[in-house]
Design a protein around this motif. Structure first.
Motif, PDB file in Angstrom:
ATOM      1  N   GLY A 119      15.614  -0.099  22.993  1.00  0.00           N
ATOM      2  CA  GLY A 119      15.061   0.999  23.771  1.00  0.00           C
ATOM      3  C   GLY A 119      13.740   1.503  23.235  1.00  0.00           C
ATOM      4  N   ASN A 120      13.550   1.478  21.935  1.00  0.00           N
ATOM      5  CA  ASN A 120      12.300   1.952  21.341  1.00  0.00           C
ATOM      6  C   ASN A 120      11.153   0.957  21.515  1.00  0.00           C
ATOM      7  OD1 ASN A 120      13.495   4.324  20.413  1.00  0.00           O
ATOM      8  ND2 ASN A 120      14.090   3.398  18.453  1.00  0.00           N
ATOM      9  N   LYS A 179      16.583  -3.807  28.602  1.00  0.00           N
ATOM     10  CA  LYS A 179      17.232  -2.683  27.913  1.00  0.00           C
ATOM     11  C   LYS A 179      18.746  -2.759  28.074  1.00  0.00           C
ATOM     12  CE  LYS A 179      15.586   1.450  28.110  1.00  0.00           C
ATOM     13  NZ  LYS A 179      15.056   2.734  28.632  1.00  0.00           N
ATOM     14  N   SER A 213      13.696  -3.007  32.409  1.00  0.00           N
ATOM     15  CA  SER A 213      14.964  -2.285  32.561  1.00  0.00           C
ATOM     16  C   SER A 213      16.151  -3.212  32.335  1.00  0.00           C
ATOM     17  CB  SER A 213      15.047  -1.652  33.961  1.00  0.00           C
ATOM     18  OG  SER A 213      14.036  -0.681  34.138  1.00  0.00           O
TER      19      SER A 213
END
Length: 501
Positions: free
Chosen positions: A280-281, A226, A223
């Motif tokens: 993110g991907n 990201k 997290s």
């Protein structure tokens, strides 16, 4: 002949074949380098129109080809070493990217007008004929190339700029005495020996500390990645946009400071916007481990090293062929020590190709030294080194401070290593207040918490930076200017005695 004797003879033949193969491999690189120098000589014969000093120009071309090989072998390792050490690039991939980017930077963005080193280092009292000026430049270039060659053999990354500086000063003193040297300029160069590595080391360690605080030390690393990796990518892109605009594209474009800042801001925001979905991907397929999160920095690191190589080729090609350009100008005009000289395409070509060839033939040894033998690298640490190098050179250029990109990059590697070492020894410096001590079964096994703390404090500190490399590199930096100067002065004296010069 019995079987035992036959086996011994076959082993001797196999050993001879192995030895022959090893010798041929060792001779291949010098042989190819000699072919390049020969090609540069022939190239110069057809490129230079001729004149009374044509033989000196041809000699200067050969010396510059030798210098370009050494610049590629030594200087380029500072950009590619951390990426190879961090396993972001293989050695073959690093050599390919560096060769293309260095040559492209030299040919596309290498300055078409360069300021002669002699105009900064030597005063106006240097009243030389065009012939003597050519000999000064030839001796300076050959001496600096010889010193860089020795430094590369000793696995010491040194500043090619400082090597050229030492060469020019030594030949200038031999030609006209100590009074012609601009000693305040030499003082600023000596100051850069301290400024460059310290600034680079502090900035790289600060960037790595921020990466740990924001991402690597978090319980939920994915997290955090990201959220923060796009910020690092945007920062890197903005810095390199400004870096290229001010350092790497001077021939094509020279914007003012306000436009450079706007360019950096726009490029950084654009990169952030693109990297948010890209990161993110990729995050969902990763494990919550430092090794996996570090891999997110791989592509930005590869881009950073390519851009550093492009900017290096654009700027430092002048170290290889700047003296040759001055020689050509003096031969064509009959004037000594012009402040600015044109950089002909054929001269630029010798520098660009020579740097790429020198990197491919002799670069791997120093790349491994810089990337693997000083301290252990990974993608995040190497990214911080590359970003710190660009930021340091950018800030120093804006402030007018004399810094060496070699010293900055190596200082950044040491900074990252010493930060890791400091963090790993935290438990020794500040032992825990509470120590779990098992219940004693008898008085002879009774141990208090204070004794346990003393035992922890007495533990050997971890050494994550190889000190012997730090001392060797620092010594090479210190003696670069005087060593080049001494050799250059001797070469100039010998050249003056040769018939025909």
């Amino acid at each position: 002949m019995n079987k035992t004797a036959l086996d011994k003879d076959l082993k001797k033949v196999a050993s001879l074949e192995t030895a022959t193969h090893d010798i041929s491999r060792q001779l291949a690189a010098p042989g190819l380098a000699a072919l390049f120098i020969l090609a540069a000589l022939i190239y110069a014969l057809f490129s230079f129109a001729g004149g009374p000093f044509s033989y000196l120009v041809i000699t200067g071309a050969v010396i510059s080809a030798y210098m370009a090989l050494n610049v590629g072998a030594n200087d380029v390792a500072n950009n590619m070493g951390p990426a190879v050490g961090g396993r972001a690039l293989t050695m073959v991939g690093a050599l390919a990217i560096a060769a293309v980017c260095e040559a492209a930077g030299a040919l596309l963005a290498g300055g078409d007008v360069v300021t002669t080193v002699s105009s900064k280092l030597l005063t106006n009292e240097l009243n030389l004929s065009a012939r003597d000026f050519i000999l000064v430049m030839s001796a300076a270039s050959l001496a600096s190339a010889m010193w860089i060659h020795i430094a590369t053999f000793l696995n010491a990354p040194v500043s090619t700029t400082h090597s050229v500086v030492g060469g020019v000063v030594g030949a200038g003193i031999a030609a006209a005495g100590f009074s012609v040297v601009a000693w305040p300029v030499i003082g600023t160069i000596v100051l850069s020996w301290i400024i460059s590595p310290v600034f680079g080391g502090l900035l790289a360690s600060a960037l790595l500390a921020v990466a740990h605080i924001t991402i690597l030390d978090k319980s939920d690393k994915l997290s955090a990645a990201k959220r923060w990796v796009p910020v690092f990518v945007g920062l890197m892109t903005g810095v390199f946009a400004m870096y290229l605009a001010t350092k790497g594209l001077k021939r094509i474009w020279a914007p003012g400071l306000p436009l450079v800042l706007v360019l950096g801001l726009v490029a950084g925001l654009a990169a952030y916007a693109v990297s948010v979905p890209w990161i993110g991907n990729r995050v969902p397929g990763l494990e919550n481990r430092t090794k996996h999160v570090s891999g997110l920095f791989r592509l930005p690191l590869i881009m950073a090293t390519g851009l550093l190589s492009f900017a290096h080729g654009a700027n430092d090609v002048a170290n290889a062929v700047g003296p040759l350009a001055a020689i050509v100008a003096a031969a064509e005009t009959g004037l000594a020590s012009p402040e600015k000289v044109a950089l002909p395409l054929w001269v630029l070509g010798i520098g660009a190709i020579g740097i790429a060839v020198g990197l491919a033939l002799f670069g791997p040894r120093l790349i491994r030294m810089v990337g693997e033998k000083i301290t252990k690298m990974n993608e995040v640490r190497a990214f911080c080194v590359a970003l710190a190098a660009a930021v340091t050179v950018l800030i120093a250029s804006a402030l007018g401070l004399p810094v060496s990109s070699t010293h900055v990059a190596v200082g950044a590697i040491f900074g990252v290593g010493f930060l890791r070492e400091w963090a790993s020894n935290e438990s020794i410096r500040n032992p825990p207040l509470k120590v779990n001590v098992p219940e004693a079964r008898s008085d002879q096994f009774n141990q208090t918490a204070e004794e346990a703390v003393k035992q922890l404090q007495g533990r050997d500190k971890r050494r994550l930076v190889r000190r012997q490399h730090a001392l060797g590199i620092a010594a090479a930096w210190i003696i670069t200017v005087p060593a080049s100067a001494l050799v250059s002065g001797l070469l100039y004296a010998v050249m003056r005695l040769l018939p025909g010069t």
